[in-house]
Design a protein around this motif. Structure first.
Motif, short mmCIF file in Angstrom:
data_model
loop_
_atom_site.label_atom_id
_atom_site.label_comp_id
_atom_site.label_asym_id
_atom_site.label_seq_id
_atom_site.Cartn_x
_atom_site.Cartn_y
_atom_site.Cartn_z
N PRO A 276 0.83 -1.21 0.00
CA PRO A 276 0.00 0.00 0.00
C PRO A 276 0.87 1.25 0.00
CG PRO A 276 0.12 -0.90 2.19
CD PRO A 276 0.84 -1.87 1.30
N GLU A 277 0.24 2.39 -0.23
CA GLU A 277 0.97 3.65 -0.18
C GLU A 277 1.16 4.04 1.28
OE1 GLU A 277 0.60 8.25 -1.68
OE2 GLU A 277 -0.67 6.72 -2.56
N ILE A 278 2.39 4.07 1.72
CA ILE A 278 2.72 4.36 3.12
C ILE A 278 3.40 5.71 3.17
CG2 ILE A 278 4.04 3.61 5.13
CD1 ILE A 278 3.81 0.75 4.02
N LYS A 279 2.90 6.57 4.06
CA LYS A 279 3.47 7.91 4.22
C LYS A 279 3.97 8.08 5.65
CE LYS A 279 0.25 9.90 0.92
NZ LYS A 279 -0.83 10.85 0.72
N VAL A 280 4.75 9.13 5.86
CA VAL A 280 5.24 9.45 7.20
C VAL A 280 4.06 9.86 8.07
CG1 VAL A 280 6.72 11.00 8.51
CG2 VAL A 280 7.48 10.13 6.33
N GLY A 281 3.99 9.33 9.27
CA GLY A 281 2.90 9.63 10.19
C GLY A 281 1.82 8.56 10.21
N ASP A 282 1.84 7.65 9.27
CA ASP A 282 0.85 6.58 9.24
C ASP A 282 1.13 5.56 10.34
OD1 ASP A 282 -0.18 7.78 7.02
OD2 ASP A 282 0.49 6.26 5.60
N THR A 283 0.07 5.00 10.89
CA THR A 283 0.20 3.87 11.79
C THR A 283 -0.03 2.63 10.95
OG1 THR A 283 -0.64 5.17 13.63
CG2 THR A 283 -0.68 2.79 13.89
N CYS B 47 3.98 -6.42 13.96
CA CYS B 47 4.62 -5.24 14.50
C CYS B 47 3.79 -4.04 14.06
CB CYS B 47 6.05 -5.13 13.96
SG CYS B 47 6.96 -3.76 14.64
N GLU B 48 3.31 -3.27 15.03
CA GLU B 48 2.45 -2.13 14.73
C GLU B 48 3.06 -0.87 15.33
OE1 GLU B 48 -2.03 -0.63 15.86
OE2 GLU B 48 -1.66 -2.78 15.68
N GLY B 49 3.09 0.20 14.53
CA GLY B 49 3.67 1.44 15.03
C GLY B 49 3.53 2.58 14.05
N VAL B 50 4.15 3.70 14.38
CA VAL B 50 4.09 4.93 13.59
C VAL B 50 5.33 5.02 12.71
CG1 VAL B 50 3.99 7.45 13.72
CG2 VAL B 50 2.78 6.08 15.40
N VAL B 51 5.13 5.41 11.47
CA VAL B 51 6.24 5.59 10.53
C VAL B 51 6.91 6.92 10.83
CG1 VAL B 51 6.90 5.77 8.12
CG2 VAL B 51 5.07 4.23 8.78
N LEU B 52 8.18 6.89 11.24
CA LEU B 52 8.92 8.11 11.55
C LEU B 52 9.59 8.70 10.32
CD1 LEU B 52 10.73 7.40 14.92
CD2 LEU B 52 8.54 8.47 14.52
N SER B 53 10.12 7.86 9.47
CA SER B 53 10.79 8.37 8.26
C SER B 53 10.63 7.35 7.16
CB SER B 53 12.26 8.65 8.52
OG SER B 53 12.95 7.46 8.72
N ARG B 54 10.82 7.82 5.95
CA ARG B 54 10.66 6.97 4.78
C ARG B 54 11.73 7.32 3.78
NH1 ARG B 54 6.29 4.80 1.48
NH2 ARG B 54 7.50 3.33 0.27
N LYS B 55 12.40 6.33 3.28
CA LYS B 55 13.38 6.53 2.22
C LYS B 55 12.79 5.95 0.95
CE LYS B 55 17.48 6.91 4.94
NZ LYS B 55 17.01 6.69 6.27
N ASN C 84 13.99 0.39 -0.80
CA ASN C 84 12.89 1.19 -0.29
C ASN C 84 12.66 0.81 1.18
OD1 ASN C 84 10.70 2.81 -0.13
ND2 ASN C 84 9.50 1.73 -1.65
N SER C 85 12.88 1.75 2.12
CA SER C 85 12.82 1.41 3.53
C SER C 85 12.04 2.45 4.32
CB SER C 85 14.24 1.30 4.11
OG SER C 85 14.86 2.55 4.09
N GLU D 238 12.54 1.39 17.88
CA GLU D 238 12.57 1.80 16.48
C GLU D 238 13.30 0.76 15.67
OE1 GLU D 238 14.13 5.66 15.83
OE2 GLU D 238 12.87 6.56 17.38
N ARG D 239 12.72 0.42 14.53
CA ARG D 239 13.36 -0.54 13.64
C ARG D 239 13.25 -0.05 12.21
NH1 ARG D 239 11.39 -6.52 14.69
NH2 ARG D 239 12.97 -6.87 13.11
N VAL D 240 14.25 -0.37 11.43
CA VAL D 240 14.25 -0.03 10.01
C VAL D 240 13.86 -1.29 9.24
CG1 VAL D 240 15.65 0.74 8.07
CG2 VAL D 240 16.01 1.73 10.32
N PHE D 241 12.87 -1.16 8.37
CA PHE D 241 12.39 -2.28 7.58
C PHE D 241 12.58 -1.98 6.10
CE2 PHE D 241 9.78 -2.51 11.42
CZ PHE D 241 10.04 -3.80 11.80
N PHE D 242 13.10 -2.95 5.37
CA PHE D 242 13.13 -2.87 3.92
C PHE D 242 11.83 -3.51 3.43
CE2 PHE D 242 17.59 -2.62 5.03
CZ PHE D 242 17.98 -1.55 4.25
#
Length: 123
Positions: free
Chosen positions: A25-32, A50-58, A65-66, A79-83
């Motif tokens: 899906p289209e994921i933006k910063v601030g989405d849960t 794993c459920e949480g808030v997106v802090l940053s997006r590359k 794409n992470s 905080e975790r970084v996911f590819f």
């Protein structure tokens, strides 16, 4: 020299294209969001949510794409970084969208409880 770079980039794209996921899906910063992760324990694998808030997006147009996800686990912020195109990520689902005015929400690290809430957008 320039022709070699163009050929190399076309070769990389042709290799990466079948490995990229199409159903994200289209994921933006601030989405849960809620992610399904494959966790290997010994010889078994299981799916962990794993459920949480997106802090940053590359946003990159390749396999790299992470996103950085902040979730609270037993009262501690993690905080975790996911590819997103990793085979370990089985699914991604947007639960709630939020109105944000920044590209990186690193200020949420210092906030606790109700202070860390974001204004929700209703689609």
């Amino acid at each position: 020299m320039k022709d070699n770079n163009i050929k190399l980039s076309l070769l990389m794209k042709s290799i990466e294209r079948p490995l990229m996921k199409a159903e994200l899906p289209e994921i933006k910063v601030g989405d849960t969001i809620r992610l399904g992760l494959l966790v290997k324990e010994g010889s078994k694998t299981r799916e962990q949510l794993c459920e949480g808030v997106v802090l940053s997006r590359k946003k990159r147009k390749s396999l790299n794409n992470s996103l950085t996800l902040r979730c609270s686990f037993q009262g501690i912020g993690v905080e975790r970084v996911f590819f997103l195109n990793s085979p370990r990520v089985t699914f991604a689902k947007v639960i709630r969208r939020a109105k944000v005015r920044r590209a990186k929400l690193y200020y949420l690290r210092n906030l606790l409880g109700k202070a860390s809430r974001l204004k929700q957008i209703f689609d």
